[in-house]
Design an enzyme around this catalytic site. Structure first.
Site, mmCIF file in Angstrom:
data_model
loop_
_atom_site.group_PDB
_atom_site.id
_atom_site.type_symbol
_atom_site.label_atom_id
_atom_site.label_comp_id
_atom_site.label_asym_id
_atom_site.label_seq_id
_atom_site.Cartn_x
_atom_site.Cartn_y
_atom_site.Cartn_z
ATOM 1 C CE LYS A 79 3.265 -0.827 4.697
ATOM 2 N NZ LYS A 79 4.275 -0.119 5.392
ATOM 3 C CB SER A 154 2.577 3.001 6.823
ATOM 4 O OG SER A 154 3.832 2.395 6.388
ATOM 5 C CB SER A 178 5.709 1.836 8.641
ATOM 6 O OG SER A 178 5.416 3.187 8.574
HETATM 7 N N1 GLN Z 1 4.921 7.945 10.180
HETATM 8 C C1 GLN Z 1 6.087 7.925 9.485
HETATM 9 C C2 GLN Z 1 5.860 8.528 7.834
HETATM 10 O O1 GLN Z 1 4.705 9.110 7.853
HETATM 11 C C3 GLN Z 1 6.735 6.756 9.141
HETATM 12 C C4 GLN Z 1 6.153 5.766 7.812
HETATM 13 C C5 GLN Z 1 6.970 4.622 7.636
HETATM 14 O O2 GLN Z 1 7.902 4.149 8.299
HETATM 15 N N2 GLN Z 1 6.537 3.900 6.383
HETATM 16 O O3 GLN Z 1 6.474 9.042 7.163
#
Ligand code: GLN
Length: 501
Positions: A79, A154, A178
């Site tokens: 990532k 994400s 994410s």
């Molecule tokens: N969807 C969540 C957010 O927007 C989680 C994101 C994550 O785990 N990085 O913050």
């Protein structure tokens, strides 16, 4: 069999035995990236040259009879939130376009030391803020099961590249879901380890008390293999745990007889898609047939998870992202640039303040700005106690719920997302709808425990449905063993998307 059809465990064994060279293996996956990623957009950077050079060096060492690392020759996609020396690290933000870190994240260093082959950096929501990968400054990722749909986020690029067999394993990060949510929406397996199990050094910080790195792969056994390499204490991350790293791959065999799995009634509230509910119910039945018992448990404060998370995460983000000021690294507004024309008559206290404001205004996308504003507001005098301090208290209650539940059960099962993959653009106009995507995942991070998600069925329309297991702190061996047992009894994780070949 083509390398892309083999599990990571089998690939590593084939390379070790000399049935496959590291170069052949890397080339096979790179060929798929070249062919498929134009329509998926999972990668922000493919390091073809670097990957092939690493693979060739591994083959040469093997030929010379020299010792090889535990992941020798295994292609891994990382990532773009993890720093990679000499490779761009952008967090899918214009703010970091062109940034090349001077050092490797601890996870990347461990992968390299184990002779894994880093094939590239994957697309993501900007600074990991989002649940659909549509917040990337470099275009959304498409879900390999249906290119009109989001892969989740994400870590959407990491999930999609594994789902499309463009890499056997990928690294993700999970602050509120994410790793698990995109794994669920893309039909792969993703593990968010206990907070501190994997060092965060070199992971661009989003919300430091919640962030955790973990493996994403086609199976729990492959996740176990990767976790064995990336987990462990790092003296340069004071929050990393000093606990020994178990041999996860060797702990998968034990049967599930007597395992107590909790089911939370609240998980079945309105909004849960009926096809997701069916897949989840069937998964519980598989676990029962494997010797586990199912028990109703309560997490009474979990319903406050989303509002609590959306205070704490933005507060931490607003502080963490203050470092992107245009002065140190990343995007700096060009004072000669055309923006002067569009200044709207705004007056700045000094050229320095103007440079800060313009650099941040140009570099960050709308969701990142929203989070910075939310966090700054909630931390400001007069609001701190009402919002941030209160959220910390609720976080404590959520954690206590988990501690209480794990007195009665070994793991907690349920859906990972309320719906299967949604259409691209479906939620982009409504930030609140996007935040609700995290309903089943944020409490795990707030409690600091671990969770794994894996496919437990498909909708009639052919979209994967994900199941989530959460466990107490450092229960990774049990999470992996339970998911692996499920995958020995079912074949959902072996299905491949038809749209792509
Ligand atoms: N969807 C969540 C957010 O927007 C989680 C994101 C994550 O785990 N990085 O913050």
């Amino acid at each position: 069999m083509q390398p892309a059809e083999l599990s990571a465990v089998d690939l590593v064994a084939a390379i070790r035995q000399g049935d496959l060279t590291a170069v052949q293996c890397t080339e096979a996956f790179l060929e798929r990236v070249a062919r498929l990623d134009g329509s998926i957009n999972a990668f922000l950077k493919v390091d073809r040259e670097g990957a092939l050079a690493t693979a060739a060096a591994i083959d040469a060492r093997r030929k010379a009879g020299k010792p090889l690392g535990a992941l020798a020759g295994l292609p891994v996609a990382v990532k773009d939130a993890l720093c990679t020396r000499d490779l761009p690290t952008t967090c899918a933000s214009k703010m970091l376009a062109g940034f090349r870190p001077p050092y490797d994240a601890d996870t990347v260093a461990r992968l390299r030391a184990a002779d894994a082959v880093i094939v590239g950096k994957t697309n993501m929501d900007e600074f990991a803020m989002g649940g659909s990968n549509e917040n990337s400054a470099f275009g959304p990722v498409k879900n390999p099961w249906d290119l009109a749909r989001a892969p989740g986020g994400s870590s959407g690029g990491s999930a999609a590249c594994v789902a499309a067999d463009m890499a056997p394993v990928a690294i993700g990060s999970d602050t509120g879901g994410s790793i698990r949510q995109p794994a669920g929406l893309c039909g792969i397996t993703g593990l968010k380890p206990t907070y501190g199990r994997v060092s965060r050094r070199g992971l661009v910080a989003f919300a430091s008390s919640l962030d955790q790195i973990g493996p994403m792969a086609r199976s729990a056994a492959d996740c176990a293999l990767v976790l064995e390499t990336i987990a462990g204490h790092d003296p340069l991350d004071s929050t990393s745990l000093a606990a020994d790293v178990p041999r996860y791959t060797e702990l998968l065999e034990q049967p599930l007889t007597g395992l107590r799995i909790g089911r939370v009634a609240d998980h079945y509230a309105a909004g849960l898609d009926p096809e997701v509910k069916r897949g989840v119910d069937e998964a519980f039945a598989v676990f029962e047939a494997a010797g586990a018992t199912i028990h109703e448990v309560e997490l009474p404060h979990a319903k406050y998870g989303v509002p609590t998370y959306y205070l704490i995460a933005p507060c931490e983000a607003s502080s963490n992202l203050a470092r992107f000021d245009g002065a140190h690294y990343g995007h700096r507004s060009n004072p000669e640039g055309s923006h002067r024309a569009g200044s709207g008559g705004q007056a700045f206290e000094s050229p320095l303040v103007e440079m800060y404001c313009r650099s941040r205004g140009e570099g960050f996308g709308p969701e990142v700005k929203r989070r910075i504003m939310l966090g700054t507001y909630a931390l400001s005098a007069g609001y701190y106690d009402a919002y941030y301090a209160k959220a910390l208290k609720v976080r404590r209650l959520i954690r206590q719920d988990y501690l209480d539940a794990f007195e009665r059960v070994d793991l907690i099962g349920g859906p990972v997302s309320a719906t299967p993959a949604f259409k691209l653009g479906e939620k982009t106009g409504d930030p609140l709808a996007m935040y609700l995507v995290d309903l089943y995942t944020v409490a795990t991070n707030l409690a600091g425990v671990g969770g794994i998600s894996f496919p437990c069925g498909f909708t009639r329309g052919g979209l994967p449905v994900g199941f989530q297991l959460q466990g107490p702190a450092l229960a990774e061996p049990l999470l992996l063993r339970a998911a692996d047992r499920f995958q020995r009894l079912t074949d959902w994780h072996l299905r491949r998307p038809k749209q792509i070949a």
